[in-house]
Motif scaffolding. Structure first.
Motif, PDB file in Angstrom:
ATOM      1  N   SER A  47       0.834  -1.209   0.000  1.00 51.43           N
ATOM      2  CA  SER A  47       0.000   0.000   0.000  1.00 51.43           C
ATOM      3  C   SER A  47       0.863   1.252   0.000  1.00 51.43           C
ATOM      4  CB  SER A  47      -0.916   0.008   1.225  1.00 51.43           C
ATOM      5  OG  SER A  47      -1.859  -1.014   1.134  1.00 51.43           O
ATOM      6  N   ALA A  50       2.344   1.619  -3.476  1.00 54.38           N
ATOM      7  CA  ALA A  50       1.308   2.068  -4.414  1.00 54.38           C
ATOM      8  C   ALA A  50       0.981   3.539  -4.191  1.00 54.38           C
ATOM      9  CB  ALA A  50       0.061   1.218  -4.265  1.00 54.38           C
ATOM     10  N   VAL A  55      -0.711   5.032  -7.570  1.00 54.20           N
ATOM     11  CA  VAL A  55      -1.652   4.094  -8.187  1.00 54.20           C
ATOM     12  C   VAL A  55      -2.590   3.466  -7.164  1.00 54.20           C
ATOM     13  CG1 VAL A  55      -0.148   3.551 -10.135  1.00 54.20           C
ATOM     14  CG2 VAL A  55       0.015   2.200  -8.044  1.00 54.20           C
ATOM     15  N   ALA A  56      -2.617   3.995  -5.948  1.00 60.04           N
ATOM     16  CA  ALA A  56      -3.422   3.383  -4.890  1.00 60.04           C
ATOM     17  C   ALA A  56      -4.884   3.795  -4.963  1.00 60.04           C
ATOM     18  CB  ALA A  56      -2.849   3.739  -3.524  1.00 60.04           C
ATOM     19  N   ASP A  57      -5.164   5.020  -5.352  1.00 65.91           N
ATOM     20  CA  ASP A  57      -6.541   5.509  -5.354  1.00 65.91           C
ATOM     21  C   ASP A  57      -7.028   5.713  -6.776  1.00 65.91           C
ATOM     22  OD1 ASP A  57      -6.685   5.574  -2.571  1.00 65.91           O
ATOM     23  OD2 ASP A  57      -5.682   7.513  -2.508  1.00 65.91           O
ATOM     24  N   THR A  58      -7.578   4.656  -7.331  1.00 69.69           N
ATOM     25  CA  THR A  58      -8.137   4.727  -8.668  1.00 69.69           C
ATOM     26  C   THR A  58      -9.622   4.408  -8.583  1.00 69.69           C
ATOM     27  OG1 THR A  58      -7.625   2.410  -9.091  1.00 69.69           O
ATOM     28  CG2 THR A  58      -5.967   4.026  -9.753  1.00 69.69           C
ATOM     29  N   ASP A  62      -8.236  -1.563  -7.357  1.00 74.07           N
ATOM     30  CA  ASP A  62      -6.842  -1.151  -7.548  1.00 74.07           C
ATOM     31  C   ASP A  62      -5.993  -2.379  -7.884  1.00 74.07           C
ATOM     32  OD1 ASP A  62      -7.507   1.469  -6.875  1.00 74.07           O
ATOM     33  OD2 ASP A  62      -7.229   1.067  -4.741  1.00 74.07           O
ATOM     34  N   GLU A  65      -2.140  -2.153  -7.258  1.00 70.19           N
ATOM     35  CA  GLU A  65      -1.810  -2.280  -5.840  1.00 70.19           C
ATOM     36  C   GLU A  65      -1.890  -3.738  -5.392  1.00 70.19           C
ATOM     37  OE1 GLU A  65      -3.057  -0.348  -1.532  1.00 70.19           O
ATOM     38  OE2 GLU A  65      -4.311   0.034  -3.278  1.00 70.19           O
TER      39      GLU A  65
END
Length: 87
Positions: A47, A50, A55-58, A62, A65
């Motif tokens: 986490s 990411a 790239v963690a909050d898409t 995810d 991640e």
């Protein structure tokens, strides 16, 4: 990372540890507790990685991640298995 993120990483870490163990070929000589601990560590570190790469909050799931976390869990399970096999 918020407390809800840490709690979800721990819960997901259990799943990640099992998936990481499934990725490593052959029989592993470590217990389920160590597998879960490796999964939790991989989930937390994955986490953080990411988040660092953004790239963690898409929107949606995810996937990147998850792949990072499963890859780290597989590396951890393999490394722990190798170190325990030498004893």
């Amino acid at each position: 990372m918020e407390i809800s993120g840490i709690i979800s990483a721990i819960v997901i870490g259990i799943v990640i540890g099992v998936l990481g163990r499934l990725v490593v070929p052959g029989r592993q000589h470590i217990g389920i507790v160590l597998t879960i601990l490796v999964g939790i560590a991989a989930a937390l570190i994955g986490s953080a990685i990411a988040n660092a790469f953004g790239v963690a909050d898409t929107k949606g799931i995810d996937w990147i991640e998850w792949l990072i976390q499963i890859g780290l869990a597989a590396l951890g399970v393999a490394a722990l298995d190798r170190s325990r096999a030498r004893r």
